[in-house]
Every structure is written in structure tokens, then in C-alpha cells.
Design a protein around this motif. Structure first.
Motif, PDB file in Angstrom:
ATOM      1  N   GLU A 166       0.570  -1.066  -0.108  1.00 50.74           N
ATOM      2  CA  GLU A 166      -0.068   0.025  -0.038  1.00 50.74           C
ATOM      3  C   GLU A 166       0.909   1.308   0.083  1.00 50.74           C
ATOM      4  O   GLU A 166       0.278   2.034   0.465  1.00 50.74           O
ATOM      5  CB  GLU A 166      -0.913   0.140   1.308  1.00 50.74           C
ATOM      6  N   THR A 167       2.005   1.222  -0.751  1.00 54.41           N
ATOM      7  CA  THR A 167       2.859   2.725  -0.750  1.00 54.41           C
ATOM      8  C   THR A 167       2.577   3.110  -2.103  1.00 54.41           C
ATOM      9  O   THR A 167       1.899   2.578  -2.933  1.00 54.41           O
ATOM     10  CB  THR A 167       4.231   1.940  -0.546  1.00 54.41           C
ATOM     11  N   GLY A 168       3.148   4.268  -2.205  1.00 57.02           N
ATOM     12  CA  GLY A 168       2.778   5.055  -3.398  1.00 57.02           C
ATOM     13  C   GLY A 168       1.830   6.427  -3.269  1.00 57.02           C
ATOM     14  O   GLY A 168       0.473   5.825  -2.819  1.00 57.02           O
ATOM     15  N   TRP A 169       2.229   7.642  -3.698  1.00 58.84           N
ATOM     16  CA  TRP A 169       1.049   8.477  -3.370  1.00 58.84           C
ATOM     17  C   TRP A 169       0.461   8.798  -4.839  1.00 58.84           C
ATOM     18  O   TRP A 169       1.128   8.656  -5.783  1.00 58.84           O
ATOM     19  CB  TRP A 169       1.725   9.814  -3.147  1.00 58.84           C
ATOM     20  N   GLY A 321     -12.237   5.491   7.597  1.00 60.65           N
ATOM     21  CA  GLY A 321     -11.957   4.997   8.994  1.00 60.65           C
ATOM     22  C   GLY A 321     -10.487   4.099   8.821  1.00 60.65           C
ATOM     23  O   GLY A 321      -9.878   3.747   9.841  1.00 60.65           O
ATOM     24  N   ARG A 322     -10.407   3.527   7.641  1.00 57.64           N
ATOM     25  CA  ARG A 322      -9.430   2.400   7.603  1.00 57.64           C
ATOM     26  C   ARG A 322      -8.141   3.115   7.233  1.00 57.64           C
ATOM     27  O   ARG A 322      -7.767   4.273   7.103  1.00 57.64           O
ATOM     28  CB  ARG A 322      -9.550   1.391   6.411  1.00 57.64           C
ATOM     29  N   TYR A 323      -6.895   2.382   7.313  1.00 56.56           N
ATOM     30  CA  TYR A 323      -5.575   2.649   6.914  1.00 56.56           C
ATOM     31  C   TYR A 323      -5.004   3.604   8.035  1.00 56.56           C
ATOM     32  O   TYR A 323      -4.365   4.609   7.782  1.00 56.56           O
ATOM     33  CB  TYR A 323      -5.367   3.313   5.816  1.00 56.56           C
ATOM     34  N   LEU A 324      -5.338   3.472   9.400  1.00 54.78           N
ATOM     35  CA  LEU A 324      -5.009   4.247  10.424  1.00 54.78           C
ATOM     36  C   LEU A 324      -3.462   4.110  10.778  1.00 54.78           C
ATOM     37  O   LEU A 324      -3.214   2.773  10.816  1.00 54.78           O
ATOM     38  CB  LEU A 324      -5.929   4.089  11.610  1.00 54.78           C
ATOM     39  N   ALA A 482       0.463   0.984   6.052  1.00 59.37           N
ATOM     40  CA  ALA A 482      -0.900   1.306   5.948  1.00 59.37           C
ATOM     41  C   ALA A 482      -1.575   0.087   5.712  1.00 59.37           C
ATOM     42  O   ALA A 482      -1.614  -0.663   4.768  1.00 59.37           O
ATOM     43  CB  ALA A 482      -1.113   1.972   4.615  1.00 59.37           C
ATOM     44  N   ASP A 483      -2.375  -0.518   6.720  1.00 58.28           N
ATOM     45  CA  ASP A 483      -2.958  -1.621   6.946  1.00 58.28           C
ATOM     46  C   ASP A 483      -4.545  -1.408   7.081  1.00 58.28           C
ATOM     47  O   ASP A 483      -4.828  -0.566   8.096  1.00 58.28           O
ATOM     48  CB  ASP A 483      -2.637  -2.265   8.150  1.00 58.28           C
TER      49      ASP A 483
END
Length: 684
Positions: A166-169, A321-324, A482-483
Motif C-alpha cells: 500500500e505504498t505510493g501517492w 476509517g481504515r488505514y489508521l 498502511a493496513d
């Protein structure tokens, strides 16, 4: 971080604000200048124009919201800034910050580590109430209690990395560069240094020993200095109250309870009185920006049911709400004795001259990008936490002056042996006097930074007390992956306003602990190469027991409304507009796809300025796209509030998947809003 900054008594706050406002109004009448308007939503009826007559409505008076207010006002837009707190924090405001937490956040060792690290800077905060993160419900947000420490993200933080999920913008590092420079101006920063810039700058001296390191390299933090109080860091709420901005209205003690949406467009934001007066109103504008922090931004969208199908598009926004994320941090060891002075020079402070200004930097160590890739590690950095001596010469001096010393000769020896410390303490009192011209104060502080930046930093930490260094602790701070399983949901328990509290799942996980253990040993080897002696690791590091590391959050909460192009996996698009809702935007670290290792405030402001430019360039809301790259798999079921597997997708119950009203409204009976003392006064 600094000690908590607050006014001493509520009556002084009211008197000071009233007198300041009267003076500003007198100036405004004489010059024709516009005056910032202030309304306390808990105490005063708001005129009709306060509810609707705005171009932009900003929810949240922290760093992002205040900087956006300044930027938009400068472009001639009418802005309403809505803050849930007041001019100072109170116990009643803090009660609204409490969250529930699950998993390891309930571990007593984690609670103790969080309490020991965060509590000394706060007035009301406790690890029992805010079981995750640190939030300050007050105008100025977390800048009332921060240390002013900032740094830009590295180019690698924006790029996809094959060894991290889940990396990269969706935007590049270069896209943000001009906005980072503008953010630095808001914070009174000097040049943004990296290792290459340090090598090229004749005034920036690279600390000895870094060139011999194999895994880590120099990293530079700066400190946002107050424009108003030369011995303090930037306090944005206080600065805002002393400036008058054209077309700006500030509403305090108003808590946003729900965003109202109709047919893919905004229909206002429902607000409740924060302190229990029962006032309720719907505020509206062409553009609404949620800038209330990663927890509150997600909570507000969940209260508004935007995650449900049929509200923000047919599929809803299941990523809300996810990827806190936060920065898992751990103390890896301590340096005492002969090696302490050398380590303090390596991990200490230094000045940099630019024109007639002196800027102060802190030197740390960051894991090199090539080492991250070779070792398959996240980004991380090491910084020093100094422990000042209990043998305080300033306290001894005070006891002698008051005639209360029980050990006169011992106190006298301490005082005579620390003349410079006593002189600086007296100098601090002089600099804090309102009778001393500001220009003179700045010259004195700049000169002190230039002569001995480390001494100035310790003076700030001591707040006029001891500057003597006893030992130096090394802290390791890391990027968290990022989970989607780390998330904010709605709890069954309600806050004093009857709104469901936020429930937090934040697990750094075994992978983070293993990565930080490996990073710790790479750092220990580099310290030896640099000639730093006397480092004593904690037992868990010495015994290579990653499961015994106690990882705490750093109150750098991010994620929960992440930026992306796919509405199934993100909440906002690359312009920070919520997918499927024209005119609804989100500012702050909650939109970050990844978090790097650096303190996030500088990047928060850069993104906020970029968003302000976008809104100013589009007076009418741009239609929000819901295009999905590829097919979106159908969601599976998940019990409400139940556990989720680390690799689980977004899941909804049958109830959640049912049809949702396109124009949701608050149901007082459902959330307990009609309880005793909670009757509503509709001021619309």
C-alpha cells in the motif's frame, strides 16, 4: 514537546479577548479594515449570515484549518472556521476527546509508556481517556502543546516500494515542493535541509562521524518559532486571535455532528453546542473542508453514513476509517558518562544564518533509502531525548533568595558553579517582560542560538530550570505500514453530546517490531563507526527480543480518509475532494496514503495550502468523480464491531448494505441527544 501552553484563568481569557477585540474594532473603524468575527456557539445566538453566508466552511481550528483560513482570506473568499473547543482547553472539552481502544492499546505497559511520554505536555490528557493519540480540543489544535518540531517528507516516501504494501501517492514529491516552501513561511522556518543541501551550504556543518556510517545518514528537523513570543514555538490559535483577517468568521464551541448530503452534493453540516447548552444549527457553504484530525474526520464521515451504499455513490466509501497510522516509537537505549557529550554533539542542535535571521536545527539520523530497500525496511529515524539534571542551580538560587535553603553551603556551591545557567534564567525573565521591545528580544534570542543552540534548546525544555545534561536517550521512530485492519469505527458508548465515540484499532504488529529491532542494531553499529561510546541498549534490544519492545504512538495520527483514485480503496481524490460528493474536501494527515518517519505538520500545511489554491481556483464545486479503475469485488460480511483479519477486505453487514437515505439527519432519540439537559434550540 513543550509544556502545555494555556491561559491561567477563564476570566482573564474573556477579558483579554474582549479588550483585544475592542481595540481591533476601533482600528477597523478608523481604517475601514475588515475585522475577524468571533462567536461562541454555546452562549450566543448566531446571526443568519454566520450560518450560511460563506464561500468556505472549515471544520476544525487546528494547524490545517487555520492556515487554510489565512490562505483563503488572502484570496478574498469568505471563510467560516468552526472549532469544537474554545480559546482554552477545559475538562468539559477533554471529555469529548475520549476514545475506546482494542488490542494492545489496552496493554498496561503500552499505557504506561504513552502516559510517561505524552502526559507531561498536557493539562487534561490521560492515557485512560485518550487511549490512542493526542487531541487538543481548542482553537489552535495540537499547536497549543507541540514542540514545533517539523521536517519535510523524503522523495522515497511518495514512491511505490515493492517490499512494503500500500505504498505510493497519487501525486509526486515534486508536485508538493512549492507548497512545502509556502508552508515553511507560515512556520517561520529557515532553509529546508537534507544531506545534499547541508553539503552544499557553507554555513551548515555536517556533524563528525556521519560519513563513516553505513546504514544511517543525517536528518534535519527545525522548530517553528513564534512570531509573538520569542522564547516559545508557534501557537496558531493565539496568533490567529491577534490578527484580523478579511471576511473571516470564527465559531467556537461548535461540534460538527453530521455532514448532510443530497444527490451527490452538500446540504450543510449539523453542529451541536460543545458544552451542553443544547444549541443546534445547520451551517452551509459552497465548499466544506473537514480539518478536524484523523480520528474526528473519519468519525464525522461515519456518523454521516458516507461509508454506506447509496450515500456517496452506489457503493459508498468503505475505506472510511481504515488505514489508521501513527509513528511507532521506542526508546532503544541510553548514553551516559564520557560518551554523552559526543552523542549530544552528534544528535544536538545547531544554528544557521540567513540574512539577518538565525534559525535553529536539530540533527538526527535517518535510514538511507538504499538501506531501506536492501534490508526491506520501512523509513525510520533516530533522535535524542535529553534528561536534564535534578541538581537544578536555578531552584537552588531561588531557595537562597527566599531564605528557605536547608543546605545553604550545598546550594551555594551549585549556584557558584553554574553562573551561566543563573544568568540565562534571569535573561529569560527579561525576555518575557512586555516592557522589552520585540525587536530587541529577537536579536538577543538569535544571538543566543548562534552562540550555543544546544543551550537554548535545553533552556526551552527546562522552561527556566536546569540545563545540565545527565544522560541522553535514543528514540527510534518508524514509518507504519498502511493496513486496512487498523481503523476507526463507531463505538456503542456515546460522548456527553450523545454521539457515538470513536473506537480505535491500532496495532503496530510483529512486522513493525521486527523492523525496528533490525533498525536499532543497524544504528548501534553505526554509532560505533562514528566513535560514540557508552551506549547501553534496553534489554529487549540487547537480547534481540522484538516481542518485548513496547511501541507507543507519537500522536502523529494519520490515514483514515486516504487519498487515491479508487473509491473502493480511498476516500478522497488527488485534489482531496471526497469521492462522489461535490464540494466536500478533507485536509490534514488523514488523507496521507503513507506517513514516512517525519513529524507531519509541515506536510499537513503544504497539503492544506495546495487545497486552498484548488478551492480558490474553482469557485463552484467541481463534480466529484466516482470512476473506478477496474471491477470492484463484492464485499463480504462482517459483524458490527467484530474482529477483522489483517488481510481482510472491506466488509459490510446486511444491515449496513441496506438502502441509506440520501439526506440523513440526526435522530436525537437514536443517539441519546434528547437526554436530560440536552434539549435543542434550533437557531436556523
Amino acid at each position: 514537546m513543550s509544556e502545555k501552553y494555556c491561559f491561567s484563568t477563564s476570566w482573564w481569557v474573556g477579558w483579554d479577548h474582549a479588550s483585544r477585540l475592542c481595540r481591533a474594532q476601533a482600528v477597523g473603524k478608523a481604517t475601514g479594515a475588515a475585522i475577524t468575527r468571533y462567536f461562541d456557539f454555546d452562549r450566543a445566538d448566531c446571526p443568519p449570515d454566520v450560518l450560511t453566508d460563506h464561500d468556505v466552511l472549515i471544520i476544525g481550528g487546528g494547524a490545517a484549518g487555520i492556515v487554510m483560513t489565512r490562505e483563503l482570506s488572502a484570496r478574498g473568499l469568505r471563510v467560516c472556521l468552526v472549532e469544537s473547543g474554545g480559546f482554552e482547553e477545559t475538562a468539559a472539552h477533554e471529555a469529548l476527546n475520549a476514545v475506546e481502544a482494542t488490542g494492545t492499546l489496552g496493554d498496561p505497559a503500552v499505557r504506561r509508556a504513552r502516559q510517561d511520554w505524552h502526559a507531561p505536555q498536557m493539562r487534561f490528557w490521560s492515557a485512560e481517556g485518550q487511549q490512542f493519540g493526542v487531541r487538543n480540543r481548542v482553537l489552535g489544535g495540537s499547536t497549543v502543546a507541540w514542540a514545533g518540531k517539523v521536517a519535510p517528507f523524503a522523495p522515497a516516501d511518495f514512491a511505490p516500494r515493492a517490499w512494503l504494501a500500500e505504498t505510493g501517492w497519487p501525486i509526486a514529491h515534486g508536485d508538493l515542493a512549492p507548497f512545502v516552501d509556502r508552508a515553511a513561511q507560515h512556520l517561520e522556518l529557515g532553509p529546508l535541509l537534507n544531506e545534499a543541501a547541508c553539503e552544499a551550504d557553507r554555513d551548515a556543518v555536517r556533524p563528525e562521524g556521519v560519513a563513516r556510517m553505513a546504514a544511517f545518514d543525517s536528518h534535519f528537523w527545525q522548530f517553528a518559532r513564534s512570531r509573538r513570543k520569542v522564547t516559545d514555538v508557534t501557537r496558531m490559535g493565539d496568533d490567529l486571535r491577534h490578527d484580523d483577517l478579511a471576511g473571516v468568521t470564527v465559531v467556537t464551541n461548535a461540534t460538527a455532528a453530521r455532514v448532510r448530503v443530497a444527490q451527490g452534493r452538500l446540504d450543510g453540516v449539523e453542529c451541536l453546542s460543545s458544552l451542553g447548552s443544547g444549541r443546534r444549527a445547520v451551517l452551509s457553504a459552497r465548499h466544506v473542508v473537514l480539518a478536524a484530525g484523523a480520528i474526528e474526520n473519519a468519525r464525522l464521515l461515519l456518523l454521516s453514513e458516507l461509508d454506506r451504499p447509496g450515500v456517496a455513490g452506489a457503493q459508498g466509501l468503505p475505506a472510511i476509517g481504515r488505514y489508521l497510522m501513527d509513528h511507532p516509537t521506542v526508546r532503544i537505549g541510553t548514553i551516559e558518562g564520557a560518551g554523552c557529550a559526543a552523542a549530544a554533539r552528534l544528535m544536538g542542535f545547531f544554528p544557521l544564518r540567513r540574512g539577518h535571521r538565525i534559525y535553529m536545527y536539530s540533527h538526527g539520523l535517518a535510514l538511507r533509502p538504499d538501506c531501506q530497500e536492501r534490508e526491506r525496511l520501512p523509513n525510520m529515524a533516530a533522535f535524542a531525548a535529553v534528561e536534564l539534571s535534578r541538581d537544578d542551580p536555578v531552584a537552588a538560587f531561588g531557595r537562597l533568595l527566599r531564605g528557605r535553603s536547608g543546605q545553604v553551603w550545598a546550594d551555594l556551591r551549585v549556584v557558584l558553579g553554574n553562573g551561566a545557567t543563573i544568568a540565562s534564567a534571569l535573561g529569560r525573565k527579561l525576555l518575557e517582560s512586555p516592557r522589552v521591545p520585540d525587536a530587541f528580544k529577537r536579536v538577543v534570542v538569535d544571538a543566543a542560538v548562534w552562540i550555543n543552540a544546544d543551550f537554548v534548546a535545553r533552556d526551552y525544555l527546562a522552561q527556566g530550570g536546569s540545563r545540565k545534561l545527565d544522560r541522553l536517550h535514543l528514540e527510534l521512530i518508524a514509518e507504519q505500514g498502511a493496513d486496512p485492519a487498523n481503523r476507526v469505527t463507531l463505538a456503542r458508548e456515546c460522548d456527553p453530546l450523545g454521539l457515538p465515540r470513536a473506537s480505535i484499532r491500532w496495532e503496530p504488529g510483529a512486522a513493525s517490531a521486527e523492523a525496528m529491532l533490525k533498525g536499532a542494531h543497524l544504528l548501534i553499529a553505526d554509532l560505533r563507526r562514528a566513535g560514540i561510546a557508552g551506549f547501553v541498549p534496553i534489554d529487549a534490544v540487547a537480547q534481540r527480543a522484538s516481542n518485548r519492545l513496547v511501541l507507543r504512538d507519537m500522536a502523529h495520527t494519520a490515514g483514515t480518509t486516504r487519498m487515491g483514485r479508487d473509491p473502493a480503496l480511498s476516500v478522497v481524490d488527488p485534489d482531496c475532494q471526497v469521492h462522489g460528493i461535490a464540494g466536500l474536501y478533507i485536509a490534514g494527515a488523514s488523507v496521507f496514503p503513507t506517513i514516512g518517519h517525519a513529524n507531519p505538520t509541515l506536510m499537513i500545511l503544504a497539503m492544506a495550502i495546495r487545497l486552498a489554491d484548488h478551492i480558490a481556483a474553482h469557485p463552484e464545486p467541481v463534480a466529484a468523480s466516482l470512476s473506478v479503475p477496474g471491477d470492484v469485488p463484492a464485499p463480504d460480511a462482517e459483524p458490527v464491531g467484530g474482529p477483522i483479519a489483517p488481510d481482510a477486505g472491506f466488509m459490510l453487514t446486511e444491515k449496513e448494505a441496506g438502502s441509506a437515505s440520501p439526506d440523513p439527519v440526526i435522530d436525537p432519540a437514536e443517539w441519546g441527544l434528547a437526554k436530560e439537559g440536552k434539549s435543542f434550540i434550533d437557531v436556523t
